[in-house]
Design a protein around this motif. Structure first.
Motif, PDB file in Angstrom:
ATOM      1  N   HIS A 183      48.887  26.962   7.690  1.00 13.76           N
ATOM      2  CA  HIS A 183      48.279  26.917   6.347  1.00 13.76           C
ATOM      3  C   HIS A 183      48.559  25.564   5.712  1.00 13.76           C
ATOM      4  O   HIS A 183      49.694  25.077   5.748  1.00 13.76           O
ATOM      5  CB  HIS A 183      48.716  28.092   5.476  1.00 13.76           C
TER       6      HIS A 183
ATOM      7  N   ASP B 168      56.564  23.521   5.340  1.00 14.75           N
ATOM      8  CA  ASP B 168      55.807  24.732   4.965  1.00 14.75           C
ATOM      9  C   ASP B 168      54.536  24.315   4.254  1.00 14.75           C
ATOM     10  O   ASP B 168      54.529  24.171   3.056  1.00 14.75           O
ATOM     11  CB  ASP B 168      56.679  25.622   4.060  1.00 14.75           C
ATOM     12  N   ASP B 169      53.433  24.077   4.941  1.00 19.83           N
ATOM     13  CA  ASP B 169      53.340  24.312   6.367  1.00 19.83           C
ATOM     14  C   ASP B 169      52.538  23.203   7.021  1.00 19.83           C
ATOM     15  O   ASP B 169      51.727  23.466   7.898  1.00 19.83           O
ATOM     16  CB  ASP B 169      52.737  25.698   6.609  1.00 19.83           C
TER      17      ASP B 169
ATOM     18  N   GLU C 217      47.633  30.633   1.536  1.00 19.78           N
ATOM     19  CA  GLU C 217      48.685  31.492   2.094  1.00 19.78           C
ATOM     20  C   GLU C 217      49.674  31.873   1.014  1.00 19.78           C
ATOM     21  O   GLU C 217      50.048  33.030   0.876  1.00 19.78           O
ATOM     22  CB  GLU C 217      49.393  30.763   3.256  1.00 19.78           C
ATOM     23  N   GLU C 218      50.064  30.879   0.214  1.00 16.93           N
ATOM     24  CA  GLU C 218      51.078  31.120  -0.827  1.00 16.93           C
ATOM     25  C   GLU C 218      50.533  31.978  -1.972  1.00 16.93           C
ATOM     26  O   GLU C 218      51.304  32.534  -2.747  1.00 16.93           O
ATOM     27  CB  GLU C 218      51.597  29.787  -1.385  1.00 16.93           C
TER      28      GLU C 218
ATOM     29  N   ASP D  65      54.063  28.732  11.150  1.00 14.83           N
ATOM     30  CA  ASP D  65      54.382  28.599   9.735  1.00 14.83           C
ATOM     31  C   ASP D  65      55.885  28.340   9.592  1.00 14.83           C
ATOM     32  O   ASP D  65      56.692  29.224   9.861  1.00 14.83           O
ATOM     33  CB  ASP D  65      53.963  29.896   9.011  1.00 14.83           C
ATOM     34  N   ILE D  66      56.240  27.110   9.186  1.00 10.99           N
ATOM     35  CA  ILE D  66      57.636  26.669   9.070  1.00 10.99           C
ATOM     36  C   ILE D  66      58.234  26.519  10.477  1.00 10.99           C
ATOM     37  O   ILE D  66      59.052  27.311  10.916  1.00 10.99           O
ATOM     38  CB  ILE D  66      58.488  27.618   8.176  1.00 10.99           C
TER      39      ILE D  66
HETATM   40 ZN   LIG Z   1      54.292  29.095   4.782  1.00  8.48          ZN
END
Ligand SMILES: [Zn+2]
Length: 407
Positions: free
Chosen positions: A97, A117-118, A149-150, A177-178
């Motif tokens: 994302h 992130d990310d 995403e967030e 992701d991360i």
């Molecule tokens: Zn993320």
């Protein structure tokens, strides 16, 4: 061919992608023209520059107000599709994302570099797209840099919905992701593992499948877990210096990710990748220094050598599965009073041979395997004590997704 691909992953390019994205003041979903829109336009241009067989486009829609959206806003995902040659309706999706955030999830103006992130996950996706651009895989691959995403997994939900509407069969989905930090908040360094999270749950399980699952005890063999094990195996055979750790739950405690959008849309083979030890001083934080500690998700906190290995893992399983035959549609065992096991499975187009996998019911991952030329095998192992699966192998050795006996 795959080994050459894997060794071509460019640490320089991964870092350049992260620094380009982090240089945009914020990529917050509500940041509009100078933020998220600039980011998605950059991603689209970048994906187009890879050429080859990639078909690049933005998926755009108007997201209505509600929840973490304080106003209606037009949003976009950057997508690159590598069309399948044999079975284009089978699709593998790999995503990261590109949206970012700071401490307040509704703050759309403060600097939010979102390097780990990310942008890290997006960098993995872009590097895989670049290196696979010239391939003609058996099934379709979609490289996705999604937004929102967030704000509650909005971009991935939009992508999953559109694939469902087009009748696509998503056989594997993974979100990165991360994935770029190798030192935990407590100072423990681990740059030799990448975690993959997989759920046991399967929405809409049919009564027939439930009966088979209960009878054969395949509760730990959901499509997500079968995919996670296949990913770990592909990495073990092809990538040095890093291994995939299976975490048999959907996500980290109390947290979510874009694979959940695909699970909710009825695509059960969906998993999440995340580094082994997170540092929350460098995620979702306002940029600041407090008592000598630097807070914020900055490019300087990404371990680019580690991210290179994470990308090699991605390329390994992605290019192998994309080029492998389908899973057998059915694998069964003969119900006889014998302490041996006779297995039978449906033939698969493009299979040169088949591999049977097994493990004890108490083991988390496959511990034995043997190749067979046809669609039957007899093994000196008790069907009471072992679980079995079968996968097709192509002429060039690419292993497909397994079909678990009793699924
Ligand atoms: Zn993320």
């Amino acid at each position: 061919m795959q080994l050459r691909l894997i060794s071509s992953v460019s640490r320089v390019r991964l870092e350049a992608t992260i620094r380009s994205l982090a240089a945009i003041p914020t990529r917050h979903t509500l940041s509009g023209a100078r933020g998220a829109d600039a980011a998605v336009a950059w991603l689209e241009r970048e994906l187009k520059s890879y050429g080859g067989n990639l078909q690049v486009a933005q998926q755009r829609w108007v997201q209505p107000a509600g929840g973490r959206m304080t106003k209606a806003q037009e949003l976009g995902n950057a997508l690159a599709m590598l069309p399948g040659t044999d079975t284009p309706e089978r699709v593998i999706v790999v995503s990261g994302h590109y949206d970012s955030r700071v401490t307040d999830v509704l703050d759309a103006t403060s600097p939010a570099p979102g390097a780990n992130d990310d942008a890290s996950g997006v960098a993995v996706v872009l590097e895989c797209a670049r290196l696979m651009a010239g391939l003609k895989p058996r099934c379709t691959v979609i490289f996705a840099a999604v937004t929102g995403e967030e704000q509650s997994l909005l971009g991935s939900a939009q992508l999953a919905k559109s694939l469902k509407e087009q009748g696509k069969q998503v056989v594997a989905m993974a979100t990165y992701d991360i994935v770029g930090n190798s030192v935990s908040q407590e100072g423990k360094r681990d740059d030799k593992h990448i975690r993959v999270f997989s759920t046991a749950e399967e929405l809409g399980e049919s009564p027939t499948l439930a009966t088979r699952r209960k009878s054969l005890g395949t509760d730990g063999d959901s499509p997500a877990r079968t995919l996670a094990r296949a990913i770990a195996d592909s990495a073990r055979r092809q990538v040095k210096g890093i291994s995939v750790s299976l975490t048999l739950r959907n996500d980290r405690y109390g947290r979510g990710g874009d694979h959940s959008s695909f699970l909710a849309a009825g695509y059960p083979a969906s998993v999440r990748f995340t580094e082994p030890g997170e540092d929350w001083r460098h995620q979702h934080q306002d940029l600041r220094v407090e008592k000598g500690t630097k807070y914020g998700d900055l490019p300087e906190f990404v371990d680019y050598a580690y991210l290179t290995r994470v990308t090699q893992v991605a390329l390994a399983w992605l290019s192998e599965l994309a080029d492998a035959p389908s899973a057998p549609t059915r694998a069964t065992l003969k119900q006889d009073l014998s302490n041996a096991t006779t297995l039978m499975w449906s033939a698969v187009a493009g299979a040169a041979s088949y591999e049977v996998l097994w493990r004890r019911t108490t083991e988390p991952d496959w511990s034995g395997q043997k190749v067979f030329p046809n669609t039957q095998a007899i093994l000196p192992l008790s069907k009471d004590d072992y679980l079995f699966a079968v996968r097709a192998i192509s002429q060039n050795g690419a292993r497909g997704l397994p079909m678990v006996v009793g699924r």
